[in-house]
Design a protein around this motif. Structure first.
Motif, PDB file in Angstrom:
ATOM      1  N   MET A  31       0.817  -1.190   0.000  1.00  0.00           N
ATOM      2  CA  MET A  31       0.000   0.000   0.000  1.00  0.00           C
ATOM      3  C   MET A  31       0.866   1.262   0.000  1.00  0.00           C
ATOM      4  SD  MET A  31      -3.001   0.988   2.566  1.00  0.00           S
ATOM      5  CE  MET A  31      -3.249   2.629   3.031  1.00  0.00           C
ATOM      6  N   TRP A  32       1.913   1.289   0.899  1.00  0.00           N
ATOM      7  CA  TRP A  32       2.767   2.460   0.954  1.00  0.00           C
ATOM      8  C   TRP A  32       3.520   2.653  -0.359  1.00  0.00           C
ATOM      9  CZ3 TRP A  32       1.690   5.866   4.322  1.00  0.00           C
ATOM     10  CH2 TRP A  32       1.158   5.503   5.550  1.00  0.00           C
ATOM     11  N   GLN A  33       3.832   1.537  -1.000  1.00  0.00           N
ATOM     12  CA  GLN A  33       4.530   1.608  -2.283  1.00  0.00           C
ATOM     13  C   GLN A  33       3.651   2.310  -3.320  1.00  0.00           C
ATOM     14  OE1 GLN A  33       7.610   0.908  -2.715  1.00  0.00           O
ATOM     15  NE2 GLN A  33       7.712   1.148  -4.921  1.00  0.00           N
ATOM     16  N   ARG A  34       2.358   1.980  -3.317  1.00  0.00           N
ATOM     17  CA  ARG A  34       1.417   2.594  -4.263  1.00  0.00           C
ATOM     18  C   ARG A  34       1.287   4.105  -4.011  1.00  0.00           C
ATOM     19  NH1 ARG A  34      -3.740  -1.068  -4.611  1.00  0.00           N
ATOM     20  NH2 ARG A  34      -2.719  -2.601  -5.881  1.00  0.00           N
ATOM     21  N   ILE A  35       1.170   4.466  -2.735  1.00  0.00           N
ATOM     22  CA  ILE A  35       1.041   5.883  -2.380  1.00  0.00           C
ATOM     23  C   ILE A  35       2.302   6.641  -2.796  1.00  0.00           C
ATOM     24  CG2 ILE A  35       0.902   7.497  -0.425  1.00  0.00           C
ATOM     25  CD1 ILE A  35      -0.904   5.431   0.957  1.00  0.00           C
ATOM     26  N   ARG A  36       3.457   6.008  -2.557  1.00  0.00           N
ATOM     27  CA  ARG A  36       4.724   6.640  -2.941  1.00  0.00           C
ATOM     28  C   ARG A  36       4.806   6.812  -4.459  1.00  0.00           C
ATOM     29  NH1 ARG A  36      10.026   5.315  -4.139  1.00  0.00           N
ATOM     30  NH2 ARG A  36      11.555   6.684  -3.156  1.00  0.00           N
ATOM     31  N   GLN A  37       4.390   5.802  -5.221  1.00  0.00           N
ATOM     32  CA  GLN A  37       4.409   5.901  -6.676  1.00  0.00           C
ATOM     33  C   GLN A  37       3.469   7.008  -7.158  1.00  0.00           C
ATOM     34  OE1 GLN A  37       3.337   1.964  -7.913  1.00  0.00           O
ATOM     35  NE2 GLN A  37       5.468   1.215  -7.917  1.00  0.00           N
ATOM     36  N   TRP A  38       2.286   7.068  -6.542  1.00  0.00           N
ATOM     37  CA  TRP A  38       1.307   8.101  -6.926  1.00  0.00           C
ATOM     38  C   TRP A  38       1.867   9.492  -6.619  1.00  0.00           C
ATOM     39  CZ3 TRP A  38      -1.212  11.942  -4.237  1.00  0.00           C
ATOM     40  CH2 TRP A  38      -2.219  12.602  -4.944  1.00  0.00           C
ATOM     41  N   ALA A  39       2.499   9.635  -5.432  1.00  0.00           N
ATOM     42  CA  ALA A  39       3.061  10.920  -5.031  1.00  0.00           C
ATOM     43  C   ALA A  39       4.196  11.324  -5.977  1.00  0.00           C
ATOM     44  CB  ALA A  39       3.565  10.855  -3.589  1.00  0.00           C
ATOM     45  N   MET A  40       5.022  10.374  -6.354  1.00  0.00           N
ATOM     46  CA  MET A  40       6.132  10.673  -7.270  1.00  0.00           C
ATOM     47  C   MET A  40       5.611  11.061  -8.648  1.00  0.00           C
ATOM     48  SD  MET A  40       8.910  10.568  -5.605  1.00  0.00           S
ATOM     49  CE  MET A  40      10.169  10.541  -6.850  1.00  0.00           C
ATOM     50  N   ALA A  41       4.602  10.349  -9.117  1.00  0.00           N
ATOM     51  CA  ALA A  41       4.008  10.689 -10.416  1.00  0.00           C
ATOM     52  C   ALA A  41       3.394  12.088 -10.377  1.00  0.00           C
ATOM     53  CB  ALA A  41       2.948   9.652 -10.791  1.00  0.00           C
ATOM     54  N   PHE A  42       2.712  12.397  -9.287  1.00  0.00           N
ATOM     55  CA  PHE A  42       2.113  13.728  -9.130  1.00  0.00           C
ATOM     56  C   PHE A  42       3.213  14.795  -9.112  1.00  0.00           C
ATOM     57  CE2 PHE A  42       0.718  17.224  -6.357  1.00  0.00           C
ATOM     58  CZ  PHE A  42      -0.369  17.675  -7.094  1.00  0.00           C
ATOM     59  N   TRP A  43       4.287  14.531  -8.366  1.00  0.00           N
ATOM     60  CA  TRP A  43       5.380  15.487  -8.271  1.00  0.00           C
ATOM     61  C   TRP A  43       6.032  15.729  -9.635  1.00  0.00           C
ATOM     62  CZ3 TRP A  43       6.895  19.365  -5.687  1.00  0.00           C
ATOM     63  CH2 TRP A  43       8.196  19.839  -5.773  1.00  0.00           C
ATOM     64  N   HIS A  44       6.206  14.690 -10.406  1.00  0.00           N
ATOM     65  CA  HIS A  44       6.790  14.837 -11.751  1.00  0.00           C
ATOM     66  C   HIS A  44       5.864  15.651 -12.647  1.00  0.00           C
ATOM     67  CE1 HIS A  44      10.420  12.438 -11.379  1.00  0.00           C
ATOM     68  NE2 HIS A  44       9.712  11.591 -10.632  1.00  0.00           N
ATOM     69  N   THR A  45       4.574  15.437 -12.514  1.00  0.00           N
ATOM     70  CA  THR A  45       3.609  16.205 -13.318  1.00  0.00           C
ATOM     71  C   THR A  45       3.649  17.674 -12.940  1.00  0.00           C
ATOM     72  OG1 THR A  45       2.165  14.282 -13.468  1.00  0.00           O
ATOM     73  CG2 THR A  45       1.172  16.416 -13.938  1.00  0.00           C
ATOM     74  N   VAL A  46       3.715  17.951 -11.655  1.00  0.00           N
ATOM     75  CA  VAL A  46       3.743  19.341 -11.186  1.00  0.00           C
ATOM     76  C   VAL A  46       5.035  20.032 -11.625  1.00  0.00           C
ATOM     77  CG1 VAL A  46       3.873  20.782  -9.103  1.00  0.00           C
ATOM     78  CG2 VAL A  46       2.182  18.971  -9.240  1.00  0.00           C
ATOM     79  N   ARG A  47       6.148  19.305 -11.615  1.00  0.00           N
ATOM     80  CA  ARG A  47       7.430  19.887 -11.984  1.00  0.00           C
ATOM     81  C   ARG A  47       7.626  19.979 -13.491  1.00  0.00           C
ATOM     82  NH1 ARG A  47      12.124  17.063 -10.119  1.00  0.00           N
ATOM     83  NH2 ARG A  47      13.199  18.892 -10.836  1.00  0.00           N
ATOM     84  N   ARG A  48       6.869  19.193 -14.239  1.00  0.00           N
ATOM     85  CA  ARG A  48       7.038  19.169 -15.688  1.00  0.00           C
ATOM     86  C   ARG A  48       6.654  20.538 -16.256  1.00  0.00           C
ATOM     87  NH1 ARG A  48       3.445  15.140 -17.618  1.00  0.00           N
ATOM     88  NH2 ARG A  48       4.838  13.717 -16.575  1.00  0.00           N
ATOM     89  N   PRO A  49       7.480  21.108 -17.073  1.00  0.00           N
ATOM     90  CA  PRO A  49       7.168  22.436 -17.602  1.00  0.00           C
ATOM     91  C   PRO A  49       6.066  22.374 -18.668  1.00  0.00           C
ATOM     92  CG  PRO A  49       9.211  21.631 -18.539  1.00  0.00           C
ATOM     93  CD  PRO A  49       8.779  20.621 -17.514  1.00  0.00           C
ATOM     94  N   SER A  50       5.305  23.474 -18.692  1.00  0.00           N
ATOM     95  CA  SER A  50       4.401  23.642 -19.833  1.00  0.00           C
ATOM     96  C   SER A  50       5.296  24.190 -20.935  1.00  0.00           C
ATOM     97  CB  SER A  50       3.288  24.626 -19.481  1.00  0.00           C
ATOM     98  OG  SER A  50       3.836  25.909 -19.230  1.00  0.00           O
ATOM     99  N   ILE A  51       4.752  24.829 -21.901  1.00  0.00           N
ATOM    100  CA  ILE A  51       5.606  25.359 -22.973  1.00  0.00           C
ATOM    101  C   ILE A  51       6.595  26.373 -22.405  1.00  0.00           C
ATOM    102  CG2 ILE A  51       5.606  26.717 -25.100  1.00  0.00           C
ATOM    103  CD1 ILE A  51       2.929  25.414 -25.767  1.00  0.00           C
ATOM    104  N   HIS A  52       6.092  27.237 -21.502  1.00  0.00           N
ATOM    105  CA  HIS A  52       6.961  28.279 -20.947  1.00  0.00           C
ATOM    106  C   HIS A  52       7.157  28.177 -19.435  1.00  0.00           C
ATOM    107  CE1 HIS A  52       6.967  30.311 -24.796  1.00  0.00           C
ATOM    108  NE2 HIS A  52       5.646  30.204 -24.822  1.00  0.00           N
ATOM    109  N   TYR A  53       6.138  27.695 -18.704  1.00  0.00           N
ATOM    110  CA  TYR A  53       6.206  27.676 -17.244  1.00  0.00           C
ATOM    111  C   TYR A  53       5.833  26.299 -16.714  1.00  0.00           C
ATOM    112  CZ  TYR A  53       5.980  32.688 -18.017  1.00  0.00           C
ATOM    113  OH  TYR A  53       6.224  33.955 -18.447  1.00  0.00           O
ATOM    114  N   SER A  54       6.372  25.945 -15.553  1.00  0.00           N
ATOM    115  CA  SER A  54       6.050  24.648 -14.960  1.00  0.00           C
ATOM    116  C   SER A  54       4.628  24.681 -14.401  1.00  0.00           C
ATOM    117  CB  SER A  54       7.037  24.314 -13.839  1.00  0.00           C
ATOM    118  OG  SER A  54       6.784  25.138 -12.721  1.00  0.00           O
ATOM    119  N   LEU A  55       4.044  23.500 -14.261  1.00  0.00           N
ATOM    120  CA  LEU A  55       2.696  23.385 -13.706  1.00  0.00           C
ATOM    121  C   LEU A  55       2.676  23.892 -12.269  1.00  0.00           C
ATOM    122  CD1 LEU A  55      -0.181  22.488 -14.165  1.00  0.00           C
ATOM    123  CD2 LEU A  55       0.470  20.172 -13.504  1.00  0.00           C
ATOM    124  N   GLY A  56       3.760  23.675 -11.529  1.00  0.00           N
ATOM    125  CA  GLY A  56       3.857  24.184 -10.156  1.00  0.00           C
ATOM    126  C   GLY A  56       3.794  25.703 -10.127  1.00  0.00           C
TER     127      GLY A  56
END
Length: 199
Positions: free
Chosen positions: A1-26
């Motif tokens: 279960m903790w592994q799943r939560i960690r994977q979800w959190a990491m995926a979310f973090w990568h999405t937030v950090r991923r840049p849009s064309i000019h600015y990051s989602l964060g």
């Protein structure tokens, strides 16, 4: 279960950090949050600015008619120094009710723009209609604005006249009637009441 939560959190973090064309989602999220705070603050500031006696009496229709009448009542000047202002009686305190009332009041702005009651004569001609709207509103919300200061459960009926105590106990205590049923004209002069049932 903790592994799943960690994977979800990491995926979310990568999405937030991923840049849009000019600015990051964060950056965009943070910018949106800050813009939302500024909008909310400006909206509430504007809402409260329209919730003052100075605003209400800013137009001569109110200042020269109903405000002058209010000045002669116990709601304006009392032994204890407690004073009700226009919004205390005409604007609900709860946020959702307040917003609904403000939207309703936009009709009054329309009347101001087009001069519906811009003279004393026009005001008197429309007085019964205007009072009727306010009486109906107070009846529908169980005199909510009255009850913000005058709560039946806080009344000391022994300090009231026998008649007042009996009436309050019978009608307010049972919930069959509300304040405005009997107290029309408590802060303003009554219009011509011919044909209007009394409380």
């Amino acid at each position: 279960m903790w592994q799943r939560i960690r994977q979800w959190a990491m995926a979310f973090w990568h999405t937030v950090r991923r840049p849009s064309i000019h600015y990051s989602l964060g950056f965009l999220s943070l910018g949106g949050f800050i813009a939302g705070l500024i909008f909310w603050g400006a909206f509430n500031t504007g809402l409260e600015a329209t919730n003052t006696e100075a605003f209400c009496t800013g137009c001569h229709e109110m200042r020269d008619n109903v405000f002058q009448e209010l000045k002669t009542t116990i709601h304006y000047s009392s032994r204890s120094g407690v004073r009700a202002t226009c919004p205390d009686c005409h604007v609900p305190h709860h946020w959702t009710d307040k917003i609904a009332r403000k939207m309703q009041a936009s009709e009054e702005v329309w009347g101001k723009i087009f001069g519906t009651v811009d003279t004393r004569e026009k005001f008197l001609d429309h007085r019964l209609e205007l009072a009727g709207h306010e009486w109906a509103r107070l009846k529908a919300n169980d005199s909510l604005e009255c009850r913000n200061c005058h709560n039946y459960t806080s009344m000391d009926l022994t300090r009231q006249s026998t008649r007042a105590a009996e009436i309050h106990k019978r009608w307010l205590g049972s919930g069959e009637k509300t304040c405005i049923d009997c107290h029309k004209g408590i802060a303003h002069h009554l219009p011509d009441m011919t044909g209007i049932p009394q409380g």
